[in-house]
Design a protein around this motif. Sequence first.
Motif, mmCIF file in Angstrom:
data_model
loop_
_atom_site.group_PDB
_atom_site.id
_atom_site.type_symbol
_atom_site.label_atom_id
_atom_site.label_comp_id
_atom_site.label_asym_id
_atom_site.label_seq_id
_atom_site.Cartn_x
_atom_site.Cartn_y
_atom_site.Cartn_z
ATOM 1 N N ILE A 1 14.878 6.258 34.058
ATOM 2 C CA ILE A 1 14.704 6.164 32.372
ATOM 3 C C ILE A 1 13.952 7.391 31.727
ATOM 4 C CG2 ILE A 1 12.902 4.695 32.016
ATOM 5 C CD1 ILE A 1 16.299 4.272 30.360
ATOM 6 N N ARG A 2 12.787 7.627 32.536
ATOM 7 C CA ARG A 2 12.014 8.767 31.827
ATOM 8 C C ARG A 2 12.800 10.273 31.657
ATOM 9 N NH1 ARG A 2 6.352 9.620 34.248
ATOM 10 N NH2 ARG A 2 5.769 10.752 32.324
ATOM 11 N N ASP A 3 13.831 10.484 32.606
ATOM 12 C CA ASP A 3 14.714 11.459 32.309
ATOM 13 C C ASP A 3 16.053 11.011 31.709
ATOM 14 O OD1 ASP A 3 12.781 12.948 33.905
ATOM 15 O OD2 ASP A 3 13.787 12.132 35.868
ATOM 16 N N THR A 4 15.960 10.583 30.658
ATOM 17 C CA THR A 4 17.191 10.041 30.013
ATOM 18 C C THR A 4 17.687 10.837 29.337
ATOM 19 O OG1 THR A 4 18.018 8.143 28.683
ATOM 20 C CG2 THR A 4 15.675 8.860 28.145
ATOM 21 N N ASP A 5 18.941 10.743 28.858
ATOM 22 C CA ASP A 5 19.797 11.452 27.946
ATOM 23 C C ASP A 5 20.307 10.597 26.660
ATOM 24 O OD1 ASP A 5 21.627 10.301 29.183
ATOM 25 O OD2 ASP A 5 22.859 12.022 29.582
ATOM 26 N N ILE A 6 19.610 9.371 26.581
ATOM 27 C CA ILE A 6 19.922 8.362 25.396
ATOM 28 C C ILE A 6 19.720 8.922 23.971
ATOM 29 C CG2 ILE A 6 19.092 6.103 24.283
ATOM 30 C CD1 ILE A 6 18.397 5.284 27.215
ATOM 31 N N PRO A 7 20.634 8.940 23.185
ATOM 32 C CA PRO A 7 20.503 9.605 21.930
ATOM 33 C C PRO A 7 19.338 8.925 20.994
ATOM 34 C CG PRO A 7 22.293 7.932 21.922
ATOM 35 C CD PRO A 7 21.813 8.006 23.280
ATOM 36 N N LYS A 8 18.662 9.767 20.307
ATOM 37 C CA LYS A 8 17.299 9.232 19.591
ATOM 38 C C LYS A 8 17.594 8.915 18.214
ATOM 39 C CE LYS A 8 13.412 11.160 21.903
ATOM 40 N NZ LYS A 8 12.248 12.021 21.976
ATOM 41 N N ASP A 9 18.773 9.149 17.628
ATOM 42 C CA ASP A 9 19.407 8.941 16.321
ATOM 43 C C ASP A 9 19.773 7.454 16.122
ATOM 44 O OD1 ASP A 9 21.748 9.471 17.739
ATOM 45 O OD2 ASP A 9 22.266 10.607 15.980
ATOM 46 N N LYS A 10 19.841 6.624 16.974
ATOM 47 C CA LYS A 10 20.210 4.923 16.933
ATOM 48 C C LYS A 10 19.210 4.162 17.447
ATOM 49 C CE LYS A 10 25.185 6.412 17.680
ATOM 50 N NZ LYS A 10 26.481 5.906 18.300
ATOM 51 N N THR A 11 19.440 2.958 16.967
ATOM 52 C CA THR A 11 18.689 1.964 17.601
ATOM 53 C C THR A 11 19.037 1.748 18.984
ATOM 54 O OG1 THR A 11 18.593 0.924 15.478
ATOM 55 C CG2 THR A 11 17.913 -0.436 17.344
ATOM 56 N N VAL A 12 18.083 1.650 19.869
ATOM 57 C CA VAL A 12 18.610 1.232 21.410
ATOM 58 C C VAL A 12 18.256 -0.077 21.550
ATOM 59 C CG1 VAL A 12 17.774 2.254 23.610
ATOM 60 C CG2 VAL A 12 17.749 3.709 21.843
ATOM 61 N N LEU A 13 19.128 -0.642 22.175
ATOM 62 C CA LEU A 13 19.156 -2.041 22.710
ATOM 63 C C LEU A 13 19.155 -2.127 24.105
ATOM 64 C CD1 LEU A 13 21.699 -3.666 20.171
ATOM 65 C CD2 LEU A 13 19.300 -3.345 19.858
ATOM 66 N N VAL A 14 18.465 -2.617 24.817
ATOM 67 C CA VAL A 14 18.055 -2.541 26.216
ATOM 68 C C VAL A 14 18.322 -4.059 26.872
ATOM 69 C CG1 VAL A 14 16.394 -1.910 28.128
ATOM 70 C CG2 VAL A 14 16.371 -0.757 25.611
ATOM 71 N N TYR A 15 18.835 -4.192 27.906
ATOM 72 C CA TYR A 15 18.909 -5.286 28.707
ATOM 73 C C TYR A 15 18.728 -5.078 30.036
ATOM 74 C CZ TYR A 15 23.958 -5.120 29.821
ATOM 75 O OH TYR A 15 25.149 -4.810 30.308
ATOM 76 N N CYS A 16 18.538 -6.272 30.936
ATOM 77 C CA CYS A 16 18.495 -6.203 32.525
ATOM 78 C C CYS A 16 18.923 -7.346 33.029
ATOM 79 C CB CYS A 16 17.045 -5.719 33.061
ATOM 80 S SG CYS A 16 15.801 -7.002 32.567
ATOM 81 N N GLN A 17 18.738 -8.009 34.009
ATOM 82 C CA GLN A 17 19.108 -9.279 34.517
ATOM 83 C C GLN A 17 18.161 -10.344 34.005
ATOM 84 O OE1 GLN A 17 22.028 -9.341 36.110
ATOM 85 N NE2 GLN A 17 22.252 -11.542 36.231
#
Length: 465
Positions: free
Chosen positions: A412-428
């Motif tokens: 995740i530290r090398d992510t390409d997730i867009p920064k102009d949106k609210t980021v919603l994260v989930y796991c198990q």
Amino acid sequence: MLFRSFFDDKLAQYTYLVGCQRTGEAIVIDPSRSIDEIVQVAKKEGLTLTAATETHIHADFVSGSRQLAVDHGVKLYLSDEGDENWKYGYTEGLDVEFVRDGSRFSIGNIDFEVMHTPGHTPESISFILTDRGGGATKPMGIFSGDFVFVGDVGRPDLLEKAAGAEGTADSGARDMFRSIQRFKELPDYLMVWPAHGAGSACGKSLGAVPSSTVGYEKQFNWAMQIDDEQAFVDELLKDQPEAPVYFAEMKKVNKVGPTVLKHTDRVPDLSAEDVKQALKNNNTLVIDTRPATLAEKTLIPGSITIPYNKSFTNWTGWLANYDEDLVIIGEPYDKEAIIESMHSIHFDRIIGYAPVDVVAEWNQHDAYETLSVEEFLEEAEKESTYVVDVRNDVEWGDGHLNQANHHFLGKIRDTDIPKDKTVLVYCQGGARSAIASSVLKSLGYEDVKHMAGGYGAYLREQKNK
């Protein structure tokens, strides 16, 4: 004969101490880097550590063999199997005997016979023990290393996935098939003492029972049931978990020789001002080890949270870099154990340890928000959000939210997730998404939220509707 096992629950790793009580000599098998407890137990039992050995060049933890040789003058019995790429490079000046298939050595009245068992790695060996001092004329058990576990066998793909050794997964799987045929020829009564248990990334279905027998594994270990080589290779390589990125470093370190730790090498305590100065360096990572429920609202800007629990070592190995300076925030009473955990995977660039009290001296915090399943799903429908699933490949393949994008936590530290949106994260279950949320905040993502209870809670709610 004296027999003791030591289990590191954060690495799911076993170290064994075997001593001849008649002669007072003892050997350590697959020693961890932290050797103090083993030394103390040996001393308490009236034994002198005279030897150490390991079943292969480990990729998941730092071996303590070199430390034992330097600090206690023990003789090392090391594998001479495999080609030139799998030879130990730190033995000059040490008392070392290189062993191969069929080699024998003794510690007092306890005999060890070497069995070459490649598959997990080319140089892997196992040790068959006979307690001659106890009157035995036949062997008692086998130290199988990462060859045979309880209910599983060692994965052959680590060299390719973690160390970049192209093409070794298939050849290693075929070596493993042939090694298993030799294992099946051993007496059923032999005890099996593996190097790992449940929780290790060195296999995909390791059992939690600490030991087994050859006969039991022949009947119930899945790998013993497949007689066709290609079918075995296909099954062994299927659905193996992600290879932690730090495994490549461990393989290199254990080959060329781990740094020998000195008792004078103490990690200094830091004040809040010290931490603030450290954060000004772009090459410093601050790891907050508090529980996520405490850290999420009071996270120091620029820091990440990796709670100190059984998963701490694993996620530190995934998320920290070996060329970074590290600062740890934690409870004072956890300092020694946390530092030991980090040293166990060769994170030696720890420039300081700060007590949790320093957090109170920050006026601003990099908080992320925790949402209920219902709130999360409502947010996920908005065009202004980007949904992230941080679980592993197998979990993702078993099912995920329709809106989700797969970004494994370890990367995740090398992510390409867009920064102009609210980021919603989930796991198990919610633990990994909390870590991921803190990492994203440290990378400058402003609006980050994660789902309480994770995908498991989502499935339960869907079932109850």
